[in-house]
Design a protein around this motif. Structure first.
Motif, PDB file in Angstrom:
ATOM      1  N   ALA A 127      50.565  52.932  52.071  1.00  0.00           N
ATOM      2  CA  ALA A 127      50.310  53.784  52.936  1.00  0.00           C
ATOM      3  C   ALA A 127      49.980  55.250  52.622  1.00  0.00           C
ATOM      4  CB  ALA A 127      51.655  53.999  53.788  1.00  0.00           C
ATOM      5  N   LYS A 128      50.342  55.393  51.276  1.00  0.00           N
ATOM      6  CA  LYS A 128      49.871  56.469  50.444  1.00  0.00           C
ATOM      7  C   LYS A 128      48.292  56.707  50.327  1.00  0.00           C
ATOM      8  CE  LYS A 128      53.928  56.909  47.754  1.00  0.00           C
ATOM      9  NZ  LYS A 128      54.434  56.574  46.361  1.00  0.00           N
ATOM     10  N   ASP A 129      47.771  55.309  50.491  1.00  0.00           N
ATOM     11  CA  ASP A 129      46.508  55.418  50.068  1.00  0.00           C
ATOM     12  C   ASP A 129      45.459  55.531  51.240  1.00  0.00           C
ATOM     13  OD1 ASP A 129      43.910  54.385  48.732  1.00  0.00           O
ATOM     14  OD2 ASP A 129      43.965  52.756  49.389  1.00  0.00           O
ATOM     15  N   THR A 130      45.695  56.855  51.771  1.00  0.00           N
ATOM     16  CA  THR A 130      44.822  57.376  53.231  1.00  0.00           C
ATOM     17  C   THR A 130      43.399  56.999  52.858  1.00  0.00           C
ATOM     18  OG1 THR A 130      45.209  59.397  52.188  1.00  0.00           O
ATOM     19  CG2 THR A 130      46.789  58.725  53.894  1.00  0.00           C
ATOM     20  N   GLU A 131      42.744  57.116  51.575  1.00  0.00           N
ATOM     21  CA  GLU A 131      41.338  57.219  51.327  1.00  0.00           C
ATOM     22  C   GLU A 131      40.840  55.848  51.340  1.00  0.00           C
ATOM     23  OE1 GLU A 131      39.421  60.105  51.433  1.00  0.00           O
ATOM     24  OE2 GLU A 131      41.387  60.988  51.892  1.00  0.00           O
ATOM     25  N   LYS A 132      41.750  54.737  51.333  1.00  0.00           N
ATOM     26  CA  LYS A 132      41.393  53.363  51.298  1.00  0.00           C
ATOM     27  C   LYS A 132      40.736  52.863  50.040  1.00  0.00           C
ATOM     28  CE  LYS A 132      42.972  52.468  55.573  1.00  0.00           C
ATOM     29  NZ  LYS A 132      44.319  52.268  55.784  1.00  0.00           N
ATOM     30  N   GLU A 133      41.415  53.657  48.804  1.00  0.00           N
ATOM     31  CA  GLU A 133      40.722  53.443  47.633  1.00  0.00           C
ATOM     32  C   GLU A 133      41.143  52.060  47.024  1.00  0.00           C
ATOM     33  OE1 GLU A 133      39.869  57.829  45.869  1.00  0.00           O
ATOM     34  OE2 GLU A 133      41.827  56.971  45.771  1.00  0.00           O
ATOM     35  N   ILE A 134      42.365  51.559  47.556  1.00  0.00           N
ATOM     36  CA  ILE A 134      42.697  50.361  46.917  1.00  0.00           C
ATOM     37  C   ILE A 134      42.021  49.111  47.534  1.00  0.00           C
ATOM     38  CG2 ILE A 134      44.536  48.706  46.668  1.00  0.00           C
ATOM     39  CD1 ILE A 134      46.425  51.206  46.619  1.00  0.00           C
ATOM     40  N   LYS A 135      41.218  48.459  46.718  1.00  0.00           N
ATOM     41  CA  LYS A 135      40.355  47.308  47.367  1.00  0.00           C
ATOM     42  C   LYS A 135      40.866  46.066  47.441  1.00  0.00           C
ATOM     43  CE  LYS A 135      37.147  50.367  47.764  1.00  0.00           C
ATOM     44  NZ  LYS A 135      36.995  51.053  49.085  1.00  0.00           N
ATOM     45  N   GLY A 136      41.856  45.717  46.523  1.00  0.00           N
ATOM     46  CA  GLY A 136      42.547  44.408  46.461  1.00  0.00           C
ATOM     47  C   GLY A 136      44.048  44.757  46.319  1.00  0.00           C
ATOM     48  N   VAL A 137      44.979  43.441  46.751  1.00  0.00           N
ATOM     49  CA  VAL A 137      46.327  43.402  46.251  1.00  0.00           C
ATOM     50  C   VAL A 137      46.429  41.880  45.944  1.00  0.00           C
ATOM     51  CG1 VAL A 137      48.517  43.437  47.179  1.00  0.00           C
ATOM     52  CG2 VAL A 137      46.883  44.969  48.089  1.00  0.00           C
ATOM     53  N   PHE A 138      46.923  41.843  44.692  1.00  0.00           N
ATOM     54  CA  PHE A 138      47.143  40.679  43.890  1.00  0.00           C
ATOM     55  C   PHE A 138      48.563  40.418  43.851  1.00  0.00           C
ATOM     56  CE2 PHE A 138      43.218  42.683  42.256  1.00  0.00           C
ATOM     57  CZ  PHE A 138      42.346  41.338  42.086  1.00  0.00           C
ATOM     58  N   PHE A 139      48.886  39.145  44.055  1.00  0.00           N
ATOM     59  CA  PHE A 139      50.243  38.420  43.724  1.00  0.00           C
ATOM     60  C   PHE A 139      50.441  36.922  43.521  1.00  0.00           C
ATOM     61  CE2 PHE A 139      51.246  37.315  48.379  1.00  0.00           C
ATOM     62  CZ  PHE A 139      50.033  38.107  49.028  1.00  0.00           C
ATOM     63  N   GLN A 140      51.630  36.558  43.473  1.00  0.00           N
ATOM     64  CA  GLN A 140      51.924  34.926  43.206  1.00  0.00           C
ATOM     65  C   GLN A 140      52.593  34.566  44.570  1.00  0.00           C
ATOM     66  OE1 GLN A 140      51.388  36.861  40.307  1.00  0.00           O
ATOM     67  NE2 GLN A 140      50.072  35.273  39.689  1.00  0.00           N
ATOM     68  N   MET A 141      51.974  33.480  44.907  1.00  0.00           N
ATOM     69  CA  MET A 141      52.708  33.049  46.092  1.00  0.00           C
ATOM     70  C   MET A 141      53.891  32.474  45.382  1.00  0.00           C
ATOM     71  SD  MET A 141      51.967  29.139  47.991  1.00  0.00           S
ATOM     72  CE  MET A 141      53.092  28.608  49.222  1.00  0.00           C
ATOM     73  N   ASN A 142      54.097  31.857  44.516  1.00  0.00           N
ATOM     74  CA  ASN A 142      55.365  31.157  43.740  1.00  0.00           C
ATOM     75  C   ASN A 142      55.186  31.725  42.169  1.00  0.00           C
ATOM     76  OD1 ASN A 142      57.477  29.055  43.487  1.00  0.00           O
ATOM     77  ND2 ASN A 142      56.275  28.570  41.843  1.00  0.00           N
ATOM     78  N   GLU A 143      55.872  32.464  41.693  1.00  0.00           N
ATOM     79  CA  GLU A 143      56.108  32.881  40.350  1.00  0.00           C
ATOM     80  C   GLU A 143      56.776  31.861  39.509  1.00  0.00           C
ATOM     81  OE1 GLU A 143      55.642  33.734  37.176  1.00  0.00           O
ATOM     82  OE2 GLU A 143      54.541  35.561  38.019  1.00  0.00           O
ATOM     83  N   THR A 144      55.964  31.004  38.903  1.00  0.00           N
ATOM     84  CA  THR A 144      56.525  29.789  38.134  1.00  0.00           C
ATOM     85  C   THR A 144      57.722  30.321  37.031  1.00  0.00           C
ATOM     86  OG1 THR A 144      54.474  28.902  38.592  1.00  0.00           O
ATOM     87  CG2 THR A 144      55.758  27.643  37.365  1.00  0.00           C
ATOM     88  N   SER A 145      57.313  31.479  36.242  1.00  0.00           N
ATOM     89  CA  SER A 145      58.037  31.870  35.341  1.00  0.00           C
ATOM     90  C   SER A 145      59.336  32.195  35.594  1.00  0.00           C
ATOM     91  CB  SER A 145      57.266  32.991  34.571  1.00  0.00           C
ATOM     92  OG  SER A 145      57.199  34.155  35.078  1.00  0.00           O
TER      93      SER A 145
END
Ligand SMILES: Cc1ncc(COP(=O)(O)O)c(C=O)c1O
Length: 388
Positions: A127-145
């Motif tokens: 929501a803070k990224d009003t200029e839409k500078e963030i181009k991608g969001v990365f995460f794990q479906m399942n964090e195996t560790s």
């Protein structure tokens, strides 16, 4: 000292390989540029789309899962792009390392071991990224560790509202529980062969949305072998840019046929049942789980602390030496502090019963006070027999 013909691999990948899949690797080699291979690849990708619940294009890379992650980073973004990484463990940290290598500017939401990504925190940050500078969001479906299952659907909802690409490492999560790529609007999803596909390691399966394909067209990051652009171009013709791991592809064909025959509901159900059986057994023995939250419990693996002052590595060693059962170590700072029981892929209820029965013996021989043989087994039996 007893000798074991084979070991029971209860780690979260590679999982044991069913005979039908193992034997498929022995098929005659063929030209990867011939018509037979082309048809095989086109059929395979269509079947993969069904399994992945997507109409997005799917490519098969001859690389381990990390190769799929690297291809996603280097193929979809531009120099200096801002990205958001929500990391809940060691594989989340891999996204951070990859972003750094490729010169992306990463904002990181990091969580304590055992916790899942909080979608509202992702929302607040975006929501803070009003200029839409963030181009991608990365995460794990399942964090195996850390044995944590993230709520992909909820995270995807908030990212979709922002507009960044949604890049999901589903390497160990895919098929262990539901993942609706199209319905949830996921842009790049990576699966790995040595997990629920029950294959040896060496293939990464990547599903790419139309939106991601547009980003791929404009990406200016350096890459060569791990190029989604090249893979997509060739996949349309049932081809791969370079010589693929043909034998692994034969095995993947066998795997998707077996999995399609079983059906998604049954695949999800068996993973959930094994997870519940393991968690119930360990708890009934008085062991503390790294992730006590049943709502975010991994369907693929359970991470557990050794009881009292017992040593996690000694438990694993004795399980291996005395019983031929391989359990996984903790990773990163959790190395030697926990052990992990994998229950994905070609693992079935009798394997879980065996592991728990042997673990009871090992824990008592290592001096766990008050352990009652059969208590954990009974808890697992209660789950597995009733199926609830
Ligand atoms: C969630 C997750 N991401 C990434 C990887 C890395 O995959 P690979 O070891 O096949 O490169 C793994 C492997 O265990 C994993 O479980």
């Amino acid at each position: 000292m007893k000798k074991y013909v084979s070991e029971l691999l209860m780690i979260p990948g590679p999982t044991p390989v069913p005979n039908q899949i193992a034997l498929a690797a022995a098929k005659d080699m063929m030209s990867h540029r011939g018509g037979v291979f082309k048809k095989l690849m086109l059929d395979l990708t269509a079947k993969l789309q069904t399994l992945l619940q997507t109409k997005n294009e799917v490519v098969v890379l001859s690389a381990s899962g990390t190769g799929g992650m690297e291809a996603a980073v280097s193929s979809c973004f531009c120099r200096g792009d801002k990205v958001l990484i929500a990391a809940v463990g060691n594989f989340g940290k891999r996204w951070i390392k990859l972003a750094k290598v490729y010169g992306l500017e990463a904002e990181v939401l990091e969580y304590a071991y055992g916790q899942a990504v909080d979608p509202s925190a992702v929302k607040a940050l975006l929501a803070k990224d009003t200029e839409k500078e963030i181009k991608g969001v990365f995460f794990q479906m399942n964090e195996t560790s850390t044995a944590v299952l993230n709520d992909v659907e909820e995270i995807a909802k908030v990212v979709k509202a922002h507009g960044a690409l949604i890049v999901v490492d589903a390497i160990s999560g895919f098929l262990a529980s539901d993942l609706k790529i199209d319905e949830w609007g996921l842009d790049v999803v990576i699966a790995g062969s040595q997990k629920a596909f029950m294959l040896p390691p060496g293939l990464a399966v990547v599903a790419v949305s139309e939106k991601a394909k547009k980003a791929i067209e404009t990406s200016d990051l350096p890459h060569f072998y791990l190029s989604l652009k090249a893979a997509l171009k060739q996949a349309a013709e049932g081809q791969t840019p370079y010589t693929p791991a043909v034998s692994l592809i034969y095995q993947l064909v066998e795997s998707v046929n077996l999995l399609a025959e079983e059906g998604l509901d049954s695949i999800f159900d068996r993973h959930e049942r094994l997870m519940k059986a393991v968690r119930s057994a360990l708890r009934s023995l008085g062991l503390k789980l790294l992730n006590e939250n049943d709502g975010t419990a991994s369907r693929a693996v359970t991470a557990v602390y050794p009881p009292g002052n017992l040593n996690a590595d000694e438990i694993r060693k004795k399980m291996k030496d005395d019983w031929g059962i391989a359990l996984a170590n903790g990773q990163d700072e959790l190395k030697g502090k926990i052990f992990r029981i994998g229950h994905l892929g070609f693992i079935d209820p009798k394997d879980v019963l065996a592991v728990i029965a042997c673990l009871e013996i090992v824990l008592s021989q290592l001096g766990m006070p008050g352990i009652q043989w059969g208590k954990g087994v009974q808890a697992a039996q209660n789950v597995l027999a009733k199926g609830d």
